[in-house]
Design a protein around this motif. Structure first.
Motif, PDB file in Angstrom:
ATOM      1  N   VAL A   1       0.857  -1.183   0.000  1.00  7.99           N
ATOM      2  CA  VAL A   1       0.000   0.000   0.000  1.00  7.99           C
ATOM      3  C   VAL A   1       0.902   1.245   0.000  1.00  7.99           C
ATOM      4  CG1 VAL A   1      -1.821   1.236   1.186  1.00  7.99           C
ATOM      5  CG2 VAL A   1      -1.731  -1.274   1.286  1.00  7.99           C
ATOM      6  N   VAL A   2       0.646   2.134  -0.939  1.00 10.96           N
ATOM      7  CA  VAL A   2       1.316   3.443  -0.975  1.00 10.96           C
ATOM      8  C   VAL A   2       0.372   4.436  -0.305  1.00 10.96           C
ATOM      9  CG1 VAL A   2       2.280   5.247  -2.415  1.00 10.96           C
ATOM     10  CG2 VAL A   2       2.529   2.840  -3.084  1.00 10.96           C
ATOM     11  N   SER A   3       0.793   5.044   0.791  1.00  9.40           N
ATOM     12  CA  SER A   3      -0.082   5.934   1.549  1.00  9.40           C
ATOM     13  C   SER A   3       0.744   7.046   2.177  1.00  9.40           C
ATOM     14  CB  SER A   3      -0.818   5.141   2.633  1.00  9.40           C
ATOM     15  OG  SER A   3      -1.590   6.020   3.423  1.00  9.40           O
ATOM     16  N   LEU A   4       0.086   8.179   2.370  1.00 13.20           N
ATOM     17  CA  LEU A   4       0.698   9.305   3.059  1.00 13.20           C
ATOM     18  C   LEU A   4       0.054   9.550   4.412  1.00 13.20           C
ATOM     19  CD1 LEU A   4       0.923  11.780   0.016  1.00 13.20           C
ATOM     20  CD2 LEU A   4       2.720  10.286   0.905  1.00 13.20           C
ATOM     21  N   LYS A   5      -0.875   8.659   4.814  1.00 11.64           N
ATOM     22  CA  LYS A   5      -1.623   8.823   6.057  1.00 11.64           C
ATOM     23  C   LYS A   5      -1.009   7.949   7.145  1.00 11.64           C
ATOM     24  CE  LYS A   5      -4.797  11.483   4.229  1.00 11.64           C
ATOM     25  NZ  LYS A   5      -6.181  11.072   4.151  1.00 11.64           N
ATOM     26  N   ASP A   6      -0.903   8.525   8.328  1.00 11.44           N
ATOM     27  CA  ASP A   6      -0.322   7.793   9.454  1.00 11.44           C
ATOM     28  C   ASP A   6      -1.251   6.685   9.942  1.00 11.44           C
ATOM     29  OD1 ASP A   6       1.726   7.378  11.337  1.00 11.44           O
ATOM     30  OD2 ASP A   6       0.533   8.385  12.870  1.00 11.44           O
TER      31      ASP A   6
ATOM     32  N   THR B   1      11.363  -0.227   8.425  1.00 12.48           N
ATOM     33  CA  THR B   1      11.132  -0.510   9.849  1.00 12.48           C
ATOM     34  C   THR B   1       9.935  -1.435   9.968  1.00 12.48           C
ATOM     35  OG1 THR B   1       9.719   1.426  10.081  1.00 12.48           O
ATOM     36  CG2 THR B   1      12.066   1.703  10.625  1.00 12.48           C
ATOM     37  N   SER B   2       9.870  -2.188  11.086  1.00 14.56           N
ATOM     38  CA  SER B   2       8.701  -3.046  11.331  1.00 14.56           C
ATOM     39  C   SER B   2       7.589  -2.214  11.930  1.00 14.56           C
ATOM     40  CB  SER B   2       9.080  -4.193  12.275  1.00 14.56           C
ATOM     41  OG  SER B   2       9.484  -3.671  13.523  1.00 14.56           O
ATOM     42  N   GLY B   3       6.392  -2.782  11.885  1.00 14.57           N
ATOM     43  CA  GLY B   3       5.246  -2.033  12.385  1.00 14.57           C
ATOM     44  C   GLY B   3       5.338  -1.759  13.862  1.00 14.57           C
ATOM     45  N   SER B   4       5.966  -2.658  14.626  1.00 16.97           N
ATOM     46  CA  SER B   4       6.068  -2.477  16.084  1.00 16.97           C
ATOM     47  C   SER B   4       7.144  -1.475  16.468  1.00 16.97           C
ATOM     48  CB  SER B   4       6.364  -3.831  16.750  1.00 16.97           C
ATOM     49  OG  SER B   4       7.573  -4.361  16.246  1.00 16.97           O
ATOM     50  N   ASP B   5       8.076  -1.147  15.536  1.00 15.56           N
ATOM     51  CA  ASP B   5       9.190  -0.246  15.844  1.00 15.56           C
ATOM     52  C   ASP B   5       8.945   1.181  15.400  1.00 15.56           C
ATOM     53  OD1 ASP B   5      10.508  -2.405  16.850  1.00 15.56           O
ATOM     54  OD2 ASP B   5      11.646  -2.801  14.996  1.00 15.56           O
ATOM     55  N   ARG B   6       7.790   1.474  14.874  1.00 15.31           N
ATOM     56  CA  ARG B   6       7.582   2.815  14.303  1.00 15.31           C
ATOM     57  C   ARG B   6       7.513   3.876  15.399  1.00 15.31           C
ATOM     58  NH1 ARG B   6       2.554   4.902  14.620  1.00 15.31           N
ATOM     59  NH2 ARG B   6       3.035   6.298  12.873  1.00 15.31           N
TER      60      ARG B   6
ATOM     61  N   ASN C   1      -1.347  -0.290  11.069  1.00 12.73           N
ATOM     62  CA  ASN C   1      -1.721  -1.683  10.825  1.00 12.73           C
ATOM     63  C   ASN C   1      -0.742  -2.409   9.919  1.00 12.73           C
ATOM     64  OD1 ASN C   1      -4.580  -1.922  12.080  1.00 12.73           O
ATOM     65  ND2 ASN C   1      -4.667  -0.037  10.882  1.00 12.73           N
ATOM     66  N   ALA C   2       0.391  -1.772   9.573  1.00 14.52           N
ATOM     67  CA  ALA C   2       1.357  -2.390   8.654  1.00 14.52           C
ATOM     68  C   ALA C   2       2.308  -3.296   9.427  1.00 14.52           C
ATOM     69  CB  ALA C   2       2.140  -1.308   7.920  1.00 14.52           C
ATOM     70  N   ASN C   3       2.691  -4.391   8.807  1.00 14.72           N
ATOM     71  CA  ASN C   3       3.702  -5.276   9.391  1.00 14.72           C
ATOM     72  C   ASN C   3       5.115  -4.733   9.153  1.00 14.72           C
ATOM     73  OD1 ASN C   3       1.747  -7.114  10.265  1.00 14.72           O
ATOM     74  ND2 ASN C   3       1.700  -8.106   8.251  1.00 14.72           N
ATOM     75  N   ARG C   4       5.304  -4.068   7.992  1.00 11.88           N
ATOM     76  CA  ARG C   4       6.634  -3.518   7.684  1.00 11.88           C
ATOM     77  C   ARG C   4       6.427  -2.220   6.884  1.00 11.88           C
ATOM     78  NH1 ARG C   4      11.553  -5.247   8.499  1.00 11.88           N
ATOM     79  NH2 ARG C   4      13.277  -4.737   7.123  1.00 11.88           N
ATOM     80  N   ILE C   5       7.239  -1.188   7.205  1.00 11.34           N
ATOM     81  CA  ILE C   5       7.059   0.144   6.605  1.00 11.34           C
ATOM     82  C   ILE C   5       8.348   0.530   5.879  1.00 11.34           C
ATOM     83  CG2 ILE C   5       6.556   2.560   7.062  1.00 11.34           C
ATOM     84  CD1 ILE C   5       5.174   1.656   9.655  1.00 11.34           C
TER      85      ILE C   5
END
Length: 557
Positions: free
Chosen positions: A523-528, A552-557, A533-537
């Motif tokens: 998913v390409v998104s500009l919204k936080d 980064t992983s979703g838990s490390d954001r 809900n992402a697993n990896r960013i």
């Protein structure tokens, strides 16, 4: 029809043979059980003599008799095994009866030993001694009585002596006389008591000895009683076993009698079967001779068939219509129906026609006849092709109808599932609202579908009444419902939340995570809200004029 021999069928009766032989789907040579032969080419030969049954029937009856004989032999072997088992039981019962008789004899000997044992004589002697002791006790009581009387006399004498002291003169002589008498009587009494006392002592010693003998005899008696009780229990068990064995023996004897009666019946049946086998063997011999005759007839028929096949090939070579009309040969109601045709008359008629044909052949132009035959063949082929086209057309129409039904069924199934998921997804993205796909009024789902939206409790008449974000949610819900109906392993979405606020973006991310567990989303998104809900960013940014990507992983954001 029971047997099949190559290209020849064996039928039960002439009617079946005709039906099978002249069937367009079969058209094979047939032979009935009576010997009649039917050929699809129209050849008919007479049957055999009716007084003898066919060889196949004879073989069938022989097989049935052989099967019955094997069953009877099996039953006979089982009965023989049963008789052997019953004989073993009978021997066991006889052995048990012998053991019972032996135990009875042992008990009788034991009783005789008990009666002849010394303990019985000792018991008798003890009884006699008890009587003697009682007699001696009576004698002792009598002696004591006499002693008491003597003591009374002594007291009386002492009293007299006291009186004598007062009157010595007159009483002395009288007392002296009485004293002498008393002394004599006392001496006599002592002499009579001493043997009684010695007898009493002897009796006491004998009584003690008898008591010990009696105790030993009682112990022996108790042992004998215990032995007798044990032997009586064994006797009762043996009697019960004898009764049970006798009952089993009676049952076995009755069963044996029944089996012997059955064996007698089986012997009679075996004799009858042996007679039947001998007669069937004779019939088989006759059938073998008849089979040889039939073999010669078959060889002759094969030769005739080969000659006929050669003649048919020659006719097919000379006459082209035979190949085109061969399917009509023998068909009822056609010009080639040969039932009821006299072959002799037909041959004569053929000969006459052949002569007429040869005469007229010289008068007719062969080229014109060949052209007519060619045109007729083309016409037959065109008719055949036309029938094939019509048949194929009907099949194609049926296939189109089935495909339309399958398409409608699949379309209705897809519409039902997608419509349900569409409403649920839209309700999850926009709580308190609902959406559905319905066909236009008066039409079916094959004609098209309309999107109907309910916000709160109000149904919107058109999508133009919705905001841009609501229309984006409607489109996204429909796309996700279609994707969920037939999911893919991976989806790529480019700023699907551009027209949505933060809460709706979070709902979309959560929906991806819950409803599409077996798929991956890029998913390409500009919204936080989507990042939560992402697993990896993967983030892209410019650093010193260069594009840099950081993961980064979703838990490390």
């Amino acid at each position: 029809m029971e047997y099949v021999f190559g290209s020849t069928l064996v039928c039960e009766d002439p009617e079946t043979a005709k039906r099978v032989t002249f069937d367009p789907a079969v058209r094979l040579r047939s032979v009935t059980l009576q010997g009649d032969t039917y050929d699809p080419a129209g050849v008919l030969s007479g049957g055999s003599a009716p007084q003898s049954s066919g060889v196949l029937l004879t073989l069938q009856k022989l097989n049935e008799i052989t099967t019955d004989l094997q069953q009877q032999e099996t039953q006979l072997s089982s009965l023989t095994a049963t008789m052997a088992r019953e004989k073993k039981k009978l021997d066991a019962s006889r052995k048990t009866k012998q053991e019972l008789d032996l135990k009875r004899h042992e008990i009788k000997l034991t009783e005789e030993q008990i009666n002849g044992n010394s303990s019985s004589s000792i018991i008798q002697a003890i009884e006699e001694m008890k009587q003697n002791i009682a007699q001696l006790k009576d004698d002792v009581k009598a002696a004591k009585t006499r002693q008491d009387e003597a003591n009374k006399d002594i007291k009386r004498v002492e009293r007299d002596m006291s009186e004598f002291n007062n009157n010595k003169g007159s009483k002395l002589a009288e007392l002296q006389t009485s004293l002498e008498k008393l002394k004599k009587q006392l001496t006599k009494n002592n002499a009579s008591i001493k043997p009684l006392q010695s007898e009493m002592r002897e009796a006491m010693v004998e009584s003690e000895q008898c008591g010990s003998d009696l105790a030993a005899a009682q112990e022996q008696l108790e042992e004998a009683v215990i032995t007798l009780r044990t032997q009586q229990e064994e006797l009762d068990d043996l009697l019960a076993e004898q009764a049970r064995v006798k009952e089993a023996h009676d049952l076995a004897q009755a069963h044996l009698s029944d089996e012997q009666a059955k064996l007698t019946g089986f012997d009679v049946e075996l004799g009858e079967l042996e007679d039947a086998i001998r007669s069937k063997n004779a019939s088989i011999t006759e059938g073998g001779l008849e089979q040889q005759k039939l073999g010669h007839e078959i060889e002759r028929f094969h030769k005739e068939q080969e000659e006929a096949m050669g003649h048919v090939k020659a006719l097919e070579k000379d006459y082209d219509f035979i190949a085109s009309d061969s399917e009509l040969f023998g068909r009822p109601g056609s010009v080639y129906d040969f039932r009821g045709v006299n072959m002799g008359d037909a041959k004569k008629k053929r000969k006459v026609l052949h002569e007429n044909f040869q005469q007229k052949k010289n008068k007719i132009n062969p080229k014109v006849m060949a052209m007519i035959d060619s045109v007729e063949k083309k016409e037959a082929n065109l008719k055949k092709n036309m029938a094939t086209v019509i048949k194929d057309k009907s099949k194609i129409e049926e296939t189109i109808i089935k495909l339309d039904e399958y398409k409608k069924e699949a379309l209705h199934k897809t519409w039902t599932t997608v419509n349900r998921d569409f409403g649920q997804i839209f309700n999850e993205l926009l709580p308190g609202s609902f959406a559905k796909l319905d066909p236009p009024e008066g039409k079916t789902i094959s004609d098209g579908l309309e999107v109907k939206v309910m916000l709160g409790k109000v149904w919107k008449q058109s999508l133009t009444e919705l905001s841009g974000g609501q229309r984006s949610l409607i489109a996204l819900s429909l796309i996700m419902a279609l994707l969920q109906f037939k999911p893919a392993p991976m989806y790529i979405l480019d700023e699907v939340d551009a027209a949505l606020d933060l809460s709706h973006t979070q709902n979309i991310g959560r929906l991806f995570k819950t409803r599409f567990k077996g798929s991956q989303f890029i998913v390409v998104s500009l919204k936080d809200g989507m990042f939560q809900n992402a697993n990896r960013i993967f983030r892209t940014r410019f650093v010193d004029g260069t594009s840099v990507v950081s993961a980064t992983s979703g838990s490390d954001r």
